[in-house]
Design a protein around this motif. Structure first.
Motif, PDB file in Angstrom:
ATOM      1  N   VAL A   1       5.513  -7.872  -0.276  1.00 52.84           N
ATOM      2  CA  VAL A   1       6.781  -7.345   0.540  1.00 52.84           C
ATOM      3  C   VAL A   1       7.935  -8.145   0.171  1.00 52.84           C
ATOM      4  O   VAL A   1       8.923  -7.607  -0.102  1.00 52.84           O
ATOM      5  CB  VAL A   1       6.571  -7.419   2.028  1.00 52.84           C
ATOM      6  CG1 VAL A   1       7.789  -7.054   2.770  1.00 52.84           C
ATOM      7  CG2 VAL A   1       5.304  -6.549   2.525  1.00 52.84           C
TER       8      VAL A   1
ATOM      9  N   LYS B   1      -1.595  -6.296   3.559  1.00 49.16           N
ATOM     10  CA  LYS B   1      -2.857  -5.534   3.174  1.00 49.16           C
ATOM     11  C   LYS B   1      -2.553  -3.884   3.979  1.00 49.16           C
ATOM     12  O   LYS B   1      -2.148  -3.837   4.807  1.00 49.16           O
ATOM     13  CB  LYS B   1      -4.068  -6.067   3.872  1.00 49.16           C
ATOM     14  CG  LYS B   1      -5.243  -5.073   3.451  1.00 49.16           C
ATOM     15  CD  LYS B   1      -6.561  -5.783   4.027  1.00 49.16           C
ATOM     16  CE  LYS B   1      -7.578  -4.938   3.549  1.00 49.16           C
ATOM     17  NZ  LYS B   1      -9.002  -5.404   4.031  1.00 49.16           N
ATOM     18  N   THR B   2      -2.253  -3.012   2.977  1.00 51.59           N
ATOM     19  CA  THR B   2      -1.894  -1.476   3.282  1.00 51.59           C
ATOM     20  C   THR B   2      -2.896  -1.134   4.065  1.00 51.59           C
ATOM     21  O   THR B   2      -4.307  -1.307   4.010  1.00 51.59           O
ATOM     22  CB  THR B   2      -1.753  -0.939   2.155  1.00 51.59           C
ATOM     23  OG1 THR B   2      -2.829  -1.166   1.295  1.00 51.59           O
ATOM     24  CG2 THR B   2      -0.542  -1.409   1.144  1.00 51.59           C
TER      25      THR B   2
ATOM     26  N   ARG C   1       1.967 -12.264  -8.503  1.00 44.75           N
ATOM     27  CA  ARG C   1       2.097 -10.951  -7.756  1.00 44.75           C
ATOM     28  C   ARG C   1       1.269  -9.840  -8.428  1.00 44.75           C
ATOM     29  O   ARG C   1       0.713  -9.005  -7.866  1.00 44.75           O
ATOM     30  CB  ARG C   1       3.752 -10.807  -8.265  1.00 44.75           C
ATOM     31  CG  ARG C   1       4.096  -9.102  -7.829  1.00 44.75           C
ATOM     32  CD  ARG C   1       5.346  -8.562  -8.466  1.00 44.75           C
ATOM     33  NE  ARG C   1       6.586  -9.462  -8.226  1.00 44.75           N
ATOM     34  CZ  ARG C   1       7.487  -8.908  -7.013  1.00 44.75           C
ATOM     35  NH1 ARG C   1       7.021  -7.823  -6.468  1.00 44.75           N
ATOM     36  NH2 ARG C   1       8.436  -9.444  -7.104  1.00 44.75           N
TER      37      ARG C   1
ATOM     38  N   VAL D   1       2.761 -10.851   1.931  1.00 43.51           N
ATOM     39  CA  VAL D   1       1.990  -9.800   1.352  1.00 43.51           C
ATOM     40  C   VAL D   1       1.297  -9.381   2.262  1.00 43.51           C
ATOM     41  O   VAL D   1       0.905  -9.800   3.320  1.00 43.51           O
ATOM     42  CB  VAL D   1       1.214 -10.951   0.500  1.00 43.51           C
ATOM     43  CG1 VAL D   1       0.107  -9.668  -0.336  1.00 43.51           C
ATOM     44  CG2 VAL D   1       1.792 -11.249  -0.905  1.00 43.51           C
TER      45      VAL D   1
ATOM     46  N   GLU E   1      -1.492  -7.606  -6.331  1.00 41.84           N
ATOM     47  CA  GLU E   1      -1.279  -6.211  -6.445  1.00 41.84           C
ATOM     48  C   GLU E   1      -2.724  -5.734  -6.906  1.00 41.84           C
ATOM     49  O   GLU E   1      -3.073  -4.658  -6.346  1.00 41.84           O
ATOM     50  CB  GLU E   1      -0.425  -5.634  -7.126  1.00 41.84           C
ATOM     51  CG  GLU E   1       0.973  -6.008  -6.437  1.00 41.84           C
ATOM     52  CD  GLU E   1       2.377  -5.771  -7.459  1.00 41.84           C
ATOM     53  OE1 GLU E   1       3.452  -5.545  -7.037  1.00 41.84           O
ATOM     54  OE2 GLU E   1       2.193  -5.600  -8.650  1.00 41.84           O
TER      55      GLU E   1
ATOM     56  N   GLU F   1       0.004  -5.462  -1.272  1.00 40.90           N
ATOM     57  CA  GLU F   1       1.495  -5.055  -1.297  1.00 40.90           C
ATOM     58  C   GLU F   1       2.157  -6.358  -1.260  1.00 40.90           C
ATOM     59  O   GLU F   1       2.442  -7.072  -0.096  1.00 40.90           O
ATOM     60  CB  GLU F   1       1.881  -4.211  -0.321  1.00 40.90           C
ATOM     61  CG  GLU F   1       3.439  -3.752  -0.690  1.00 40.90           C
ATOM     62  CD  GLU F   1       3.955  -2.658   0.633  1.00 40.90           C
ATOM     63  OE1 GLU F   1       5.219  -2.312   0.548  1.00 40.90           O
ATOM     64  OE2 GLU F   1       3.039  -2.414   1.506  1.00 40.90           O
TER      65      GLU F   1
END
Length: 272
Positions: free
Chosen positions: A204, A270-271, A193, A268, A197, A202
């Motif tokens: 989720v 991607k912002t 994790r 996960v 990051e 991110e």
């Protein structure tokens, strides 16, 4: 890629078969691909509660461009594409690093219009930045978070099932002896994790489970260690014959050898 486990089966192999016969059988079975059907009735492993392949199939319907990293023999992706049917993503690509698996995955996935790119597992992904809105992987050797983040489009998702810490260590340590504590921390989901990051992704959802495995005869152990070569590096029947014989006698006297696998699920994003 680390393989999917043997599937549970209600059947059991005949008891009290000769050690040499069982070992010879386990040593002769081909090991290419990640089809574990040979283990039926000889070994079992509980499945994670989240049902990865079917969950992947649902995501294939919503995606426009999909990459599977380290597809193995292509079996999981083939199943998910079949389950998704005609609603599947129009663009699906897979990568694989082991030559026998590249050939097998190509034969399996070509009829579905999926190219398989042969490349080392630790090499940069040969795709453009932001090329995919969904990247999937089942049991990658090691997640390359920077490359995953690079090829994901903004808002895209990495959905994967990883092997967790100390997976099948009961069997590994039977042959290798006690392993150092740092070996038990490798592949820990919280460490992964942090790496995800750090790559700008991110997390989720992250779930982890330990799952019971049983080996009902020594032939299944031999085939498993030949197929999953990183479990006991350098494993050969000749090198470990005495330990194999002892384990055979233990199984014959006490019943199946029990171990536990570790699996965790990453969802996960991607912002944007």
């Amino acid at each position: 890629m680390v393989p999917p486990p043997p599937s549970p089966s209600p059947s059991r192999p005949p008891r009290h078969r000769a050690f040499d016969d069982l070992v010879a059988e386990g040593a002769s079975v081909p090991t290419d691909g990640w089809d574990f059907s040979w283990f039926e009735g000889r070994a079992t492993e509980a499945r994670p509660s989240w049902g990865y392949a079917r969950s992947m199939a649902r995501r294939l319907v919503r995606a426009s461009a999909v990459l599977e990293v380290q597809t193995g023999g292509g079996e999981v992706l083939d199943f998910a594409l079949g389950a998704a049917g005609s609603r599947r993503s129009p663009l699906v690509v897979a990568t694989e690093g082991w030559a026998p698996n590249v050939a097998k995955a190509t034969r399996l996935l070509a009829p579905r219009g999926v190219p398989v790119v042969a490349m080392p597992d630790d090499a940069p992904l040969p795709f453009a930045d932001g090329a995919f809105d969904l990247v999937v992987s089942r049991h990658p050797v090691q997640p390359h978070w920077g490359e995953v983040a690079r090829v994901l489009a903004p808002g895209g998702t990495y959905f994967a099932q990883h092997v967790g810490p100390a997976s099948v260590f009961e069997l590994i340590e039977y042959f290798l002896g006690p392993l150092p504590q740092e070996s038990r921390r490798q592949r820990h989901p919280e460490l992964e994790r942090s790496d995800a990051e750090a790559a700008g992704l991110e997390v989720v959802d992250l779930r982890a489970e330990r799952l019971r495995m049983e080996f009902f005869d020594i032939g299944a152990v031999v085939h498993f260690l030949r197929k999953v070569v990183w479990m006991v590096p350098g494993f050969t029947v000749d090198a470990y014959r005495d330990r194999l014989r002892d384990l055979h006698e233990r199984i014959e006297a006490d019943g199946p050898f029990v171990a536990h696998s570790a699996r965790h699920l990453f969802d996960v994003r991607k912002t944007v």
